[in-house]
Motif scaffolding. Sequence first.
Motif: not given
Length: 387
Positions: A166, A168, A214, A366
């Motif tokens: 996960w 970014t 992502t 997040y």
Amino acid sequence: MGPPNPLDFYDVTALLSDDERLIRDTVGRFVDREVTPLMADCFAAERFPSELVPRLADLGLFGATLHDYGCAGLGSTAYGVICEELERGDSSVRSCVSVQSSLVMGAIHAFGSEDQRSRWLPQLARGTKLGCFGLTESHGGSDPARMRTRARRHGGDWVLDGAKHWITNGALADVSVTWAMTDDGVKAFLVEKGAGGYEARVIKNKLSLRASSTAELAFASVRVPDSARLPEANGIKAALRCLDDARFGIAWGACGAARACLDSVLQYTQSRELFGRPLNHTQLIQTRLADGVRKLTAAQLVAWRLAKLKEQGVAHNAQVSLAKWNNVRAALDIARDCRDMLGAAGITLDHVPMRHMLNLETVITYEGTESIHELVVGRALTGQSAF
Ligand code: FAD
């Protein structure tokens, strides 16, 4: 005197300095002209608008609060209004700027050597390089201290093994600030794109934050020199310090998403006629609009006050947690209610609320889930950690 501006009911604008207002108006114009028109297509195509990166850099939005190395040295309130305007466009654009600014440049600025700072920060500020922040692992993002990614000493080098999930900007990034466990606790390493054994794989089919890239990062015996280690990043607290700064930006950003949703519904309910009168003449729609404005106004005031505490250097991490939790929850509830007030039209990308609502499902997860932030506040209230 006319009624208050529905999207700034307590006139937070009046609390901004002239410079902060100028920054807000400049970024706001950029968002209206260059960001918002792209976002429905980017969301549908699951595409990050990389073409915006040079523009974000031209506007000085990367690392805006940092001093020197080509950064603007702005205050926290200015960073807040930047995040609010960007997220009015789309959470993915604010996420890119948050990661680059608070998590990557912030980590290098705070914990890097002079060589690392002068090599990376000017390029990251100019947007000629992008970074990512690799902390979360698939077995439990809420408990990062139990990370399994390991870095072991091999002579003068370090060898990294493990995986991050996960992340970014992971597949776009030229450099990853990678957190790994060593025999001497958690440390951070700058792993560059192209390093042997390092791979970034895009995570597809997200239903949220679709315009953000992502990735999963894999480290198979990735060898980096000791000069790639951030010398002052020692322990999980170093990672959490960067996250606190990013969460502050999220608290402001969420207000932008909420504003975009309310703006669209205020217009829609004025022009939509049902039962022989505009929808906004009905009591139920008015109470829902009022409730949205109440939540937005409280969130804006929390964000503004937190900025002042940060500028005085006295913001407690529980105050950051309360702001992230309160403001994202408010924005998500507003976005959902706005979606409903649009009826069937609200489920399309022709209107912004559902796109924001879906994005906010990530934003509430997040950088610490809603429950974790509630527990951080609970710990501050009781002195007992329940997690
Ligand atoms: P878990 O930790 O498994 O939590 C699952 C559920 O359990 C949640 O509801 C949580 O609130 C709850 N829970 C956990 N512990 C407790 C407890 N003690 N008591 C009660 N409830 C509890 N990470 C990065 O490092 N870098 C990035 O750039 C980044 N970008 C992201 C982008 C996207 C699109 C997404 C979705 C995530 C990103 N993340 C990133 C990861 C994110 O920070 C984590 O997803 C988040 O911290 C939650 O971790 P998790 O998903 O493993 O959920």
